[in-house]
Scaffold this motif. Structure first.
Motif, PDB file in Angstrom:
ATOM      1  N   THR A 187       1.038  -1.441  -0.098  1.00 37.26           N
ATOM      2  CA  THR A 187      -0.038   0.089  -0.062  1.00 37.26           C
ATOM      3  C   THR A 187       0.816   1.245  -0.122  1.00 37.26           C
ATOM      4  N   ILE A 188       0.518   2.149  -1.240  1.00 33.77           N
ATOM      5  CA  ILE A 188       1.223   3.208  -1.031  1.00 33.77           C
ATOM      6  C   ILE A 188       0.538   4.329  -0.624  1.00 33.77           C
ATOM      7  N   ASP A 189       0.733   5.185   0.350  1.00 35.64           N
ATOM      8  CA  ASP A 189      -0.052   6.256   0.967  1.00 35.64           C
ATOM      9  C   ASP A 189       0.736   7.410   1.292  1.00 35.64           C
ATOM     10  N   ASP A 190       0.293   8.413   2.013  1.00 34.37           N
ATOM     11  CA  ASP A 190       0.660   9.537   2.802  1.00 34.37           C
ATOM     12  C   ASP A 190       1.770   9.094   3.708  1.00 34.37           C
ATOM     13  N   SER A 191       1.777   7.931   4.482  1.00 35.62           N
ATOM     14  CA  SER A 191       2.524   7.769   5.364  1.00 35.62           C
ATOM     15  C   SER A 191       3.965   7.204   4.857  1.00 35.62           C
ATOM     16  N   ASN A 192       3.982   6.652   3.499  1.00 36.83           N
ATOM     17  CA  ASN A 192       5.180   6.004   2.944  1.00 36.83           C
ATOM     18  C   ASN A 192       5.544   6.551   1.464  1.00 36.83           C
ATOM     19  N   SER A 193       4.660   7.271   1.055  1.00 35.47           N
ATOM     20  CA  SER A 193       5.125   7.331  -0.475  1.00 35.47           C
ATOM     21  C   SER A 193       6.376   8.155  -0.691  1.00 35.47           C
ATOM     22  N   HIS A 194       6.800   8.812   0.365  1.00 38.51           N
ATOM     23  CA  HIS A 194       8.166   9.620   0.063  1.00 38.51           C
ATOM     24  C   HIS A 194       9.237   8.798   0.265  1.00 38.51           C
ATOM     25  N   ARG A 195       8.946   7.412   0.600  1.00 42.26           N
ATOM     26  CA  ARG A 195      10.095   6.513   0.828  1.00 42.26           C
ATOM     27  C   ARG A 195       9.814   5.368  -0.143  1.00 42.26           C
ATOM     28  N   VAL A 196       8.991   5.546  -1.084  1.00 45.00           N
ATOM     29  CA  VAL A 196       8.813   4.582  -2.518  1.00 45.00           C
ATOM     30  C   VAL A 196       9.342   5.195  -3.662  1.00 45.00           C
ATOM     31  N   GLY A 197      10.284   4.746  -4.195  1.00 45.14           N
ATOM     32  CA  GLY A 197      11.013   5.422  -5.466  1.00 45.14           C
ATOM     33  C   GLY A 197      10.614   4.358  -6.713  1.00 45.14           C
ATOM     34  N   VAL A 198      10.921   4.880  -7.695  1.00 43.73           N
ATOM     35  CA  VAL A 198      10.666   4.147  -9.279  1.00 43.73           C
ATOM     36  C   VAL A 198      11.847   4.410  -9.932  1.00 43.73           C
ATOM     37  N   TRP A 199      12.551   3.375 -10.460  1.00 50.22           N
ATOM     38  CA  TRP A 199      13.652   3.401 -11.460  1.00 50.22           C
ATOM     39  C   TRP A 199      13.438   2.628 -12.431  1.00 50.22           C
ATOM     40  N   ILE A 200      12.870   2.748 -13.663  1.00 53.00           N
ATOM     41  CA  ILE A 200      12.675   2.011 -14.819  1.00 53.00           C
ATOM     42  C   ILE A 200      13.431   2.442 -15.956  1.00 53.00           C
ATOM     43  N   GLY A 201      14.060   1.378 -16.430  1.00 51.54           N
ATOM     44  CA  GLY A 201      15.010   1.909 -17.995  1.00 51.54           C
ATOM     45  C   GLY A 201      14.087   1.631 -19.140  1.00 51.54           C
ATOM     46  N   SER A 202      14.599   2.137 -20.184  1.00 55.12           N
ATOM     47  CA  SER A 202      14.325   1.925 -21.639  1.00 55.12           C
ATOM     48  C   SER A 202      15.355   2.233 -22.515  1.00 55.12           C
ATOM     49  N   GLY A 203      15.495   1.416 -23.555  1.00 53.04           N
ATOM     50  CA  GLY A 203      16.727   1.481 -24.326  1.00 53.04           C
ATOM     51  C   GLY A 203      16.577   2.470 -25.348  1.00 53.04           C
ATOM     52  N   ILE A 204      15.192   2.490 -25.905  1.00 53.89           N
ATOM     53  CA  ILE A 204      14.985   3.449 -27.027  1.00 53.89           C
ATOM     54  C   ILE A 204      13.677   4.475 -26.882  1.00 53.89           C
ATOM     55  N   GLY A 205      12.966   4.039 -25.752  1.00 47.64           N
ATOM     56  CA  GLY A 205      11.776   4.809 -25.625  1.00 47.64           C
ATOM     57  C   GLY A 205      10.569   4.831 -26.468  1.00 47.64           C
ATOM     58  N   GLY A 206      10.005   5.902 -26.748  1.00 51.00           N
ATOM     59  CA  GLY A 206       8.627   5.935 -27.687  1.00 51.00           C
ATOM     60  C   GLY A 206       8.927   5.845 -29.058  1.00 51.00           C
ATOM     61  N   MET A 207       9.633   4.992 -29.808  1.00 50.24           N
ATOM     62  CA  MET A 207       9.804   4.794 -30.943  1.00 50.24           C
ATOM     63  C   MET A 207       8.304   4.848 -32.080  1.00 50.24           C
ATOM     64  N   GLU A 208       7.372   4.205 -31.546  1.00 48.40           N
ATOM     65  CA  GLU A 208       6.217   4.203 -32.286  1.00 48.40           C
ATOM     66  C   GLU A 208       5.703   5.683 -32.269  1.00 48.40           C
ATOM     67  N   THR A 209       5.614   6.383 -31.167  1.00 46.03           N
ATOM     68  CA  THR A 209       5.185   7.662 -31.123  1.00 46.03           C
ATOM     69  C   THR A 209       6.023   8.726 -32.048  1.00 46.03           C
ATOM     70  N   TYR A 210       7.194   8.428 -31.912  1.00 43.93           N
ATOM     71  CA  TYR A 210       8.109   9.444 -32.792  1.00 43.93           C
ATOM     72  C   TYR A 210       7.801   9.224 -34.427  1.00 43.93           C
ATOM     73  N   GLU A 211       7.570   8.011 -34.688  1.00 45.56           N
ATOM     74  CA  GLU A 211       7.443   7.805 -36.092  1.00 45.56           C
ATOM     75  C   GLU A 211       6.011   8.298 -36.727  1.00 45.56           C
ATOM     76  N   LYS A 212       5.121   8.002 -35.775  1.00 47.09           N
ATOM     77  CA  LYS A 212       3.741   8.454 -36.228  1.00 47.09           C
ATOM     78  C   LYS A 212       3.555  10.068 -36.327  1.00 47.09           C
TER      79      LYS A 212
END
Length: 413
Positions: A92-117
């Motif tokens: 559960t992520i709420d006001d009591s702990n949200s500042h201690r929960v991080g996100v680190w997600i990698g991507s090699g080339i990102g939104g190629m489909e968006t770029y082409e369109k």
């Protein structure tokens, strides 16, 4: 400074084998293939006819369709996999702990489909018709950004872009955030949606992709007749958590992450350094960080791309690091069933590593038919192996000379 112990408490995945972690794992252990004939751009006539798509993925199952339309496919994958991982962790992520929960997600080339369109829209109708969401849909960090927004995670929010090592680097970087005490929980892994015309054209021109037209056999790591990788898409996400946090809330623990090594080849933009020299240093670093001896590793989830030089040099690297133990070490490449998810590969392969530990099952290397004298180790050919799995090292290598090794072990109090 005392290093905090870090454990895996949740997993989530969208892959060519299934739209959740359990389906993906079950099919993987059965040796089933997630590869298919390319139909999306049939008229383009690419020399590579086989890809590994995330099939029947419906973003509306996980998010409001209005929000989904503002995300590239790679970001949709990341949000879906992260929601599943958080649910699996019963976090559960709420006001009591949200500042201690991080996100680190990698991507090699990102939104190629968006770029082409959007580029086609610009060419046809000018800049006024380019979407205002173009940039925030395309940039690689937006998977991490949207996951943070969706889940309300207000800790460190980052993205590592290191080509095919992106997911593994991100997990390693997230591990270190918790280990040094800057967060209690990290949502981490990789996401990629590269099955687009320009990505296919670029890798085809580089002659990196298999031209084998048979989806069942196109990806054949370590086999003498391998001829290139098969492009895949999806996302693999882990919930990493400090042991203190996990125990305090009674979380289920899959495994402990204990080692991270990362090096640079300083050699060539696409080719690996001779003899896998950079990979050797990354694996040694990871083992040293974990405090494990080479002979304590049960299984190596190899990068194993099904390309000539990667598989040859990765084999040499394993022999250099593990010595005589290399011939007793179970090694497999799950890319034989998932294809190569580029920046997401390290994410799903870390997930496979912790599942192997939890269930004491080693996934096979499928399509291993003709031994290569230069690849002469135990690649767990064509059938999963049931045995005790105490520790796993997972390798990821990327264009630009990026080498990453993650080490996981059975959790013990």
């Amino acid at each position: 400074m005392d290093k905090k112990r870090v454990v895996v408490t949740g997993i989530g995945a969208v892959t060519p084998l299934g739209n959740d972690a359990n389906t993906t794992w079950d099919r993987l252990i059965k040796g089933e293939s997630g590869l298919n004939k390319l139909t999306k751009y049939e008229s383009a006539q690419f020399p590579s006819e086989v890809v590994a798509e995330a099939k029947d993925f419906d973003p509306s199952v996980f998010m409001d369709p209005k929000d989904a339309r503002k995300m590239d496919r790679f970001t949709q994958f990341a949000v879906a996999a992260s929601l599943m991982a958080v649910k699996d962790a019963k976090l559960t992520i709420d006001d009591s702990n949200s500042h201690r929960v991080g996100v680190w997600i990698g991507s090699g080339i990102g939104g190629m489909e968006t770029y082409e369109k959007q580029f086609r829209m610009y060419e046809k109708r000018g800049h006024r018709r380019v979407s205002p969401f173009f940039v925030p849909m395309m940039i690689p960090d937006m998977a991490s950004g949207q996951v943070s927004i969706t889940l309300g995670a207000r800790g460190i929010n980052s993205c590592t872009v290191t080509a095919c090592a992106s997911g593994a680097n991100s997990i390693g970087d997230a591990f270190k955030v918790i280990q040094r005490g800057d967060a209690d929980v990290m949502i981490t892994g990789g996401a990629e949606a590269p099955i687009t015309e320009m990505a296919l054209a670029g890798f085809s021109s580089a002659k990196a992709m298999s031209t084998n037209p048979d989806p069942k056999t196109a990806s054949r790591p370590f086999d003498k007749n391998r001829d290139g990788f098969v492009m895949g898409e999806g996302s693999g996400i882990l919930i990493l958590e400090s042991l203190d946090s996990a125990l305090a809330r009674g979380a289920h623990i899959y495994a402990e992450i204990c080692g991270y090594g990362a090096t640079g080849d300083a050699y060539h933009v696409t080719a690996p350094a001779p003899e896998g020299e950079g990979a050797v240093r990354a694996m040694k670093q990871s083992l040293e960080d974990a405090g494990l001896k080479p002979e304590e590793i049960t299984y190596m989830n190899a990068h194993g791309t099904s390309t000539e030089y990667n598989d040859k040099y990765e084999t040499i690297a394993a022999k250099t690091v593990f010595g005589d133990h290399a011939y007793k070490l179970a090694i497999s490449s799950t890319k034989s069933m998932t294809g190569h998810l580029l920046g997401a590969a390290g994410g799903i392969e870390a997930l496979f590593s912790v599942k192997a530990i939890q269930e004491n099952v080693i996934p096979p290397t499928m399509n291993y038919e003709t031994p290569d004298p230069e690849c002469d180790l135990d690649y767990v050919p064509n059938e999963a192996r049931h045995q005790e799995v105490n520790a796993v090292i997972s390798t990821s290598l990327g264009f630009g000379g990026h080498n990453v090794a993650l080490t996981f072990k059975k959790y013990e109090q």
